[in-house]
Design a protein around this motif. Structure first.
Motif, PDB file in Angstrom:
ATOM      1  N   ALA A 290       0.830  -1.203   0.000  1.00 14.77           N
ATOM      2  CA  ALA A 290       0.000   0.000   0.000  1.00 14.77           C
ATOM      3  C   ALA A 290       0.867   1.257   0.000  1.00 14.77           C
ATOM      4  O   ALA A 290       0.569   2.236  -0.705  1.00 14.77           O
ATOM      5  CB  ALA A 290      -0.931  -0.003   1.215  1.00 14.77           C
ATOM      6  N   PHE A 291       1.936   1.254   0.789  1.00 14.92           N
ATOM      7  CA  PHE A 291       2.846   2.411   0.818  1.00 14.92           C
ATOM      8  C   PHE A 291       3.483   2.621  -0.543  1.00 14.92           C
ATOM      9  O   PHE A 291       3.578   3.764  -1.027  1.00 14.92           O
ATOM     10  CB  PHE A 291       3.922   2.217   1.880  1.00 14.92           C
ATOM     11  CG  PHE A 291       4.967   3.297   1.864  1.00 14.92           C
ATOM     12  CD1 PHE A 291       4.759   4.500   2.525  1.00 14.92           C
ATOM     13  CD2 PHE A 291       6.162   3.125   1.172  1.00 14.92           C
ATOM     14  CE1 PHE A 291       5.712   5.510   2.494  1.00 14.92           C
ATOM     15  CE2 PHE A 291       7.126   4.125   1.133  1.00 14.92           C
ATOM     16  CZ  PHE A 291       6.905   5.323   1.803  1.00 14.92           C
ATOM     17  N   ALA A 292       3.945   1.532  -1.169  1.00 21.75           N
ATOM     18  CA  ALA A 292       4.576   1.656  -2.485  1.00 21.75           C
ATOM     19  C   ALA A 292       3.600   2.266  -3.493  1.00 21.75           C
ATOM     20  O   ALA A 292       3.985   3.122  -4.303  1.00 21.75           O
ATOM     21  CB  ALA A 292       5.062   0.292  -2.957  1.00 21.75           C
ATOM     22  N   ARG A 293       2.348   1.849  -3.439  1.00 16.32           N
ATOM     23  CA  ARG A 293       1.344   2.403  -4.354  1.00 16.32           C
ATOM     24  C   ARG A 293       1.121   3.892  -4.060  1.00 16.32           C
ATOM     25  O   ARG A 293       0.969   4.704  -4.972  1.00 16.32           O
ATOM     26  CB  ARG A 293       0.046   1.595  -4.228  1.00 16.32           C
ATOM     27  CG  ARG A 293      -0.958   1.878  -5.325  1.00 16.32           C
ATOM     28  CD  ARG A 293      -2.117   0.887  -5.278  1.00 16.32           C
ATOM     29  NE  ARG A 293      -1.681  -0.443  -5.699  1.00 16.32           N
ATOM     30  CZ  ARG A 293      -1.547  -1.490  -4.899  1.00 16.32           C
ATOM     31  NH1 ARG A 293      -1.835  -1.372  -3.625  1.00 16.32           N
ATOM     32  NH2 ARG A 293      -1.144  -2.645  -5.368  1.00 16.32           N
ATOM     33  N   TRP A 294       1.094   4.258  -2.793  1.00 15.10           N
ATOM     34  CA  TRP A 294       0.953   5.669  -2.392  1.00 15.10           C
ATOM     35  C   TRP A 294       2.116   6.509  -2.925  1.00 15.10           C
ATOM     36  O   TRP A 294       1.935   7.674  -3.298  1.00 15.10           O
ATOM     37  CB  TRP A 294       0.891   5.741  -0.866  1.00 15.10           C
ATOM     38  CG  TRP A 294       0.765   7.110  -0.283  1.00 15.10           C
ATOM     39  CD1 TRP A 294      -0.335   7.907  -0.245  1.00 15.10           C
ATOM     40  CD2 TRP A 294       1.810   7.830   0.396  1.00 15.10           C
ATOM     41  NE1 TRP A 294      -0.053   9.093   0.409  1.00 15.10           N
ATOM     42  CE2 TRP A 294       1.257   9.062   0.810  1.00 15.10           C
ATOM     43  CE3 TRP A 294       3.147   7.553   0.688  1.00 15.10           C
ATOM     44  CZ2 TRP A 294       1.996  10.023   1.510  1.00 15.10           C
ATOM     45  CZ3 TRP A 294       3.883   8.496   1.384  1.00 15.10           C
ATOM     46  CH2 TRP A 294       3.317   9.712   1.784  1.00 15.10           C
ATOM     47  N   MET A 295       3.288   5.908  -3.000  1.00 17.53           N
ATOM     48  CA  MET A 295       4.478   6.605  -3.498  1.00 17.53           C
ATOM     49  C   MET A 295       4.567   6.585  -5.018  1.00 17.53           C
ATOM     50  O   MET A 295       5.501   7.167  -5.588  1.00 17.53           O
ATOM     51  CB  MET A 295       5.739   5.953  -2.917  1.00 17.53           C
ATOM     52  CG  MET A 295       5.956   6.236  -1.450  1.00 17.53           C
ATOM     53  SD  MET A 295       6.479   7.934  -1.121  1.00 17.53           S
ATOM     54  CE  MET A 295       8.149   7.919  -1.824  1.00 17.53           C
ATOM     55  N   GLY A 296       3.640   5.923  -5.699  1.00 15.65           N
ATOM     56  CA  GLY A 296       3.723   5.821  -7.150  1.00 15.65           C
ATOM     57  C   GLY A 296       4.795   4.859  -7.605  1.00 15.65           C
ATOM     58  O   GLY A 296       5.283   4.962  -8.742  1.00 15.65           O
ATOM     59  N   SER A 297       5.159   3.936  -6.746  1.00 13.90           N
ATOM     60  CA  SER A 297       6.204   2.958  -7.054  1.00 13.90           C
ATOM     61  C   SER A 297       5.639   1.562  -6.829  1.00 13.90           C
ATOM     62  O   SER A 297       4.432   1.361  -6.844  1.00 13.90           O
ATOM     63  CB  SER A 297       7.440   3.208  -6.177  1.00 13.90           C
ATOM     64  OG  SER A 297       7.973   4.497  -6.391  1.00 13.90           O
TER      65      SER A 297
END
Length: 419
Positions: A290-297
């Motif tokens: 979820a964090f990676a998606r929030w970062m656009g990564s």
């Protein structure tokens, strides 16, 4: 064989060194089904040597205590019944003293066997003893992670061992991306030294060009995700991850504590204020994704991680014994390089834990060691601050269910190559 005798004694002593600061009651209760009491780990690693080394080598072998054959069997269905993992914390016997007596008895029998064995038998026994030592070192890390969870349930926030707070400050924006070309790459262990069966065989893997962040994701970056409502946004989460977040009430990483608007985190050195430049720790695969998606990564695949780590010799911090908490990345000097591959936190990958092409589980009961778990788990790479130094290598495949948070698990970002 002399080197093996020395390694056996050293590994066994270190397991007991980890328990020197504990009181008797600390060995007993464990409130989470996934975790086990410290004394269970001490007894189970002893059971391993008795079951897989001593018993097969001696006709008519009589165990130290026949009841232990069930109590300390973890999951080896081929060798008999097991006491349920979820109920290990209710066991008040055998006592800590009886567990140490069990260890002494098995160690004496092992010492005699290793002195006397020779020929072809010595080679086979040596192979299993080496696996047993690697197995006990894995449990040394589990002893710390399980004990940390136990201590975290106590509102007094007990300290396992005082921690040092002398890590130099890092600049949180001191980061970059390491670029790697795509193509067919080699993945897996190539032999010559010890490796677990799940690291083999070495094989070809096809990857696209990608970039890997040159340091681990920090507490400060993850705190921004928390404050931006990351735990309240279902659009960032996998469906199963969102359901798990709601069911378990996650609002921040495990061991983060918010009081009067200020955040702290529980460590084996006690409750400490959040340090923003440290690697974020104790997050699940779901949270990392979820964090990676929030970062656009995104998260790297395990093949990408291993390819990026190829040629990097594990160095710097060597894991135990030392500071049982991750520390900030050292500043970049000169050319950009990948930092914090080892010795801080295990790093979630996007790869499910499945067998490599051509994998065959070993025959017999030891074939249950890794192969039977290749379902519903994700791979983590690297090593943590609680990992024995010899377990830091680019091919090592750690694995846990996607909701697991009590291990020293963190992350680093990846993305497809730009342009």
């Amino acid at each position: 064989m002399a080197n093996l005798v020395e390694a056996y004694a050293k590994t066994r002593r270190f397991s007991e060194y980890l328990c020197e600061t504990l009181q008797v009651e600390d060995y007993v209760v464990q409130p989470m089904p996934d975790a086990s009491p410290t004394r269970w780990h001490l007894a189970h690693t002893t059971w391993f040597f008795e079951t897989f080394v001593l018993a097969p080598s001696q006709s008519g072998y009589r165990p130290v205590d026949s009841a232990y054959q069930v109590l300390f069997n973890s999951y080896y269905n081929s060798v008999g019944e097991q006491f349920p993992r979820s109920r290990r914390g209710v066991l008040t016997r055998p006592s800590v003293a009886e567990v140490f007596a069990y260890r002494r008895a098995v160690d004496e029998r092992m010492a005699r066997l290793l002195r006397e064995v020779d020929g072809d038998a010595a080679e086979e026994i040596g192979r299993v003893v080496e696996l047993g030592l690697q197995h006990e070192q894995q449990h040394q890390e589990l002893m710390l992670t399980d004990l940390k969870y136990l201590f975290s349930c106590n509102p007094l926030w007990p300290t396992y061992r005082p921690s040092e707070d002398d890590a130099p400050a890092a600049t949180t924006d001191d980061s970059g991306w390491s670029t790697h070309g795509g193509g067919i790459v080699k993945v897996g262990h190539d032999g010559g030294t010890f490796a677990f069966d799940n690291e083999r065989p070495r094989h070809d893997a096809l990857i696209g060009a990608f970039e890997l962040q040159d340091r681990l994701t920090t507490v400060g970056e993850f705190l921004q995700f928390v404050e931006d409502g990351g735990y309240r946004r279902p659009d960032l989460w996998l469906s199963l991850g969102w359901a798990t977040r709601k069911e378990q009430g996650w609002t921040a990483p495990l061991y983060w504590v918010e009081r009067e608007g200020a955040w702290s985190q529980f460590t084996l050195g006690g409750l400490k204020p959040l340090r923003l430049d440290e690697p974020v720790c104790h997050i699940s695969f779901f949270e990392a994704d979820a964090f990676a998606r929030w970062m656009g990564s995104r998260l790297p695949t395990e093949a990408e991680w291993e390819h990026a780590a190829a040629g990097v010799i594990p160095g710097g911090r060597s894991g135990m014994p030392g500071r049982f908490h991750p520390i900030p990345a050292s500043p970049v000097r000169g050319a950009s390089r990948i930092r914090q591959l080892y010795g801080e936190v295990w790093q979630w990958t996007a790869s499910p834990y499945t067998p490599y092409p051509g994998y065959r589980a070993p025959s017999g009961a030891l074939g249950e060691y890794n192969g039977k778990f290749m379902c519903n788990q994700y791979v983590l790479r690297g090593s943590s601050c609680a990992t024995p130094a010899g377990h830091s290598r680019s091919t090592y495949r750690n694995f846990f269910p996607p909701d697991a948070r009590w291990q020293f698990s963190g992350m680093r970002l990846a993305r497809d190559a730009q342009g």
